[in-house]
Design an enzyme around this catalytic site. Sequence first.
Site, PDB file in Angstrom:
ATOM      1  N   GLU A  83     -34.216  67.632 -45.050  1.00  0.00           N
ATOM      2  CA  GLU A  83     -33.304  66.858 -45.883  1.00  0.00           C
ATOM      3  C   GLU A  83     -34.098  65.880 -46.743  1.00  0.00           C
ATOM      4  O   GLU A  83     -34.567  64.864 -46.256  1.00  0.00           O
ATOM      5  CB  GLU A  83     -32.284  66.085 -45.030  1.00  0.00           C
ATOM      6  CG  GLU A  83     -31.320  66.984 -44.290  1.00  0.00           C
ATOM      7  CD  GLU A  83     -30.253  66.215 -43.542  1.00  0.00           C
ATOM      8  OE1 GLU A  83     -30.208  64.969 -43.671  1.00  0.00           O
ATOM      9  OE2 GLU A  83     -29.462  66.849 -42.828  1.00  0.00           O
ATOM     10  N   GLU A 139     -30.329  65.467 -36.094  1.00  0.00           N
ATOM     11  CA  GLU A 139     -30.699  64.049 -36.138  1.00  0.00           C
ATOM     12  C   GLU A 139     -30.368  63.298 -34.849  1.00  0.00           C
ATOM     13  O   GLU A 139     -30.050  62.114 -34.873  1.00  0.00           O
ATOM     14  CB  GLU A 139     -30.021  63.370 -37.336  1.00  0.00           C
ATOM     15  CG  GLU A 139     -30.496  63.912 -38.675  1.00  0.00           C
ATOM     16  CD  GLU A 139     -29.960  63.128 -39.863  1.00  0.00           C
ATOM     17  OE1 GLU A 139     -28.877  62.524 -39.744  1.00  0.00           O
ATOM     18  OE2 GLU A 139     -30.623  63.123 -40.896  1.00  0.00           O
TER      19      GLU A 139
END
Length: 873
Positions: free
Chosen positions: A251, A182
């Site tokens: 995710e 991320e």
Amino acid sequence: MRASQTLFLLLWFFCIYAPTSFSTNVTYDHRALVINGKRRVLVSGSIHYPRSTPEMWPDIIQKSKDGGLDVIETYVFWNLHEPVRGQYNFEGRADLVKFVKTVAAAGLYVHLRIGPYACAEWNYGGFPLWLHFIPGIQFRTDNKPFEEEMKRFTAKIVDMMKQENLYMSQGGPIILSQIENEYGNIDDHYGPAAKSYIKWAASMATSLDTGVPWVMCQQLDAPNPIINTCNGFYCDQFQPNSNAKPKIWTEGYTGWFLAFGDAVPHRPVEDLAFAVARFFQRGGTFNNYYMVMKPYMMFKAFLTLSYSRYLGNELMPQLFWLLPKQYHGGTNFGRASGGPFVASSYDYDAPIDEYGILRQPKWGHLKDLHKAIKLYEEALTATDPTITSLGPNIEVAVYKTGAVCSAFLANIATSDAKVTFNGNPYHLPAWSVSILPDCKNVVLNTAKINSASMISSFTSESLKEEVGSLDDSDSGGWSWISEPIGISKADSFSKFGLLEQINTTADRSDYLWYSTRIDLDTGAQTVLHIKSLGHALHAFINGKLAGSGMGNHEKANVKVDIPITLLAGKNTIDLLSLTVGLQNYGAFFDTWGAGITGPVILKGLKNGSSLDLSSQKWTYQIGLKDEDLGPSGGSSRQWNSQSTLPVHQPLIWYKTNFLAPSGGNPVAIDFTGMGKGEAWVNGQSIGRYWPTYASPSSGCTDSCNYRGSYQASKCLQNCGKPSQTLYHVPRSWLRPKSNTLVLFEESGGNPKQITFATKQMGSMCSHVSESHPPPVDLWNSDAESGRKVGPVMLLECPYPNQVISSVKFASFGTPQGTCGNFKHGRCSSNKALSIVQKGCIGSSSCRIGLSINTFGDPCKGVPKSLAVEASCS
């Protein structure tokens, strides 16, 4: 054992433990991961190995497989494995190789997210604190000291996996690896060096020659051949940065993490199933359920919900925080949680709960969804979907290859709709996706749950002291040690000014003492003003607790004004600053501080003057005196059990010996009556406890409407109550006899109020309507026989060797309510209860079709449903 069974076991053994002879190629193309030349539709779930125990791993992994998963995904936690530079830990809950092999033994693949930055609500994002002190280092940017350390650790993990032949290129289970994590959410803060760092990270990872693809989640500029992937509540609109890469969702959030001081989050399974179905509808072929996310009010990393372009004025465009989805969340044992303020429970409303128990109907409904999607695999992987609109907020996606035609019908509005597709009429519930494997018949609708729900509860029992541990005092089997207030260790030191806590303690302890003295000519009633970077503090004046302050996960900073009384002459001011898990996310999060950085001011002295104490001489002590002496394992200097047990006093160590609760049900300790601290069972930390930190009194709802985009404030539960009172104790940590419980109570409580709680499975329920599609597992038999199977009510006992022992409620007609609280509606068949009792009692599972031929028609022309509540024994 028959010869055929022996041969099968030998073949299985060699497949698992002699993988070099069975190497498999893993590549990818535009549509999917390609394993041994075949495109695959893959469903994955995250299980973080240190958040459960090795004894729990096989059961959790098998339940994941039974739920339709193909892949287990996990981060690798650098600070767990290298707590001291060059000194490694791969034992117990840190045994990564054993975890991967356990997944392989279950016949599942592995996605190994090395990072090595994890985030994961894990302390310091998974980085070891010693990394912070390397000269010239800057984390997660084009910085040579950082890159050297990152490469060294990444290479070590890769080498460990290679030595055990665990990559699929060697015949092992690992089909994907991840580098970084991320970074695209925050890389703009790092300027041009961010781009060169990402290129370096990609080059470094691919140079390690794992033989399987690498991914970068949330990284739009991931260099080839790295696959960029999506994280979020909804990823159907995501597209990879190259037409040569597949659409992967690393995710997808099953719920929300719990923070001390917050209400308990819940994400309805209807919305979760909707999000997953939408992802596959629009071209996805790899989805991972994940439990983790970043505190939503602390960071400014957003994605715009793509649904706004469909919904017009019905739903305004919304933003949601990029928060990570987990299949089993687990527990933050010890001081592993980050945040700060992330609770010890990491349950995450996942399909398998913190204790390893199936959460129904979430697990069962997702299992049905996975079965339905796998019916599409040939068509899904062969071609891109043809996407058209059937009206406002109605979208159809068709996958067609040869004679195979499959379709998804999506209603992305918050009201029901009727449509016609291929000449056939369909009723589409609001915010749902219907799956049609043959472009004609609905095998599943995400808003229609066929699987049974379960009611679980905790049964409390008194803490049973071990025989012989009691004495003649009124301590009730408890002994204690008073932790000294202020400076008591030989390694204390003095400095002028206020020191930042993390740089001072290197996170060796949650605690840092700040102590100073002042002389006054006369006594005074004054106010002690303290500002701290967080996370909480206690102020002691002349050895007495004067007041406390704390932040929260949205704002860790603390500012307090504490009325105090000072004496004429010498006065001692002792401030105990504490952390509740270090920051784990955000640009430059490694530089965010903690502790009392000031100012510290005495207000309202003589003639209204103030005295700033910030720059004067302070004495510091890292940690607690008894923290270094071993009380967490039950050893230390003499424990006191001969006088009255001190209760509701700060800074007390407590110890007792106890007998483990009987049976095999999961165990928790209920810390109601305690304040804040940490607990150890037989020397193993079960985490920080804080039952006095209650959630806000507003913001919760008794009923949750799954329709519409999920967001942080939606479907909250437990308002106005402690965020967490029950703390998981793994059964494998308990002995039948001679168990030791040690507590450090920081703010004051009464250990005599502590109880055990064992988790029990209560009623199971099913509520199925005439409009439900038949169970997914009847699809093939239905299609092959040419007959039409209607809706079916399913019940199945949760444990082997159980049978349905009673039917508490059954109503066919218009029943109302939820599991445990069903009521008859205005019409109900008088035969329903006896029919269900006859069909179910004495069996481990039962199926009853919904038909007026069976139950009669208690109200003609009215849509009917069957609601059942039963119990197993």
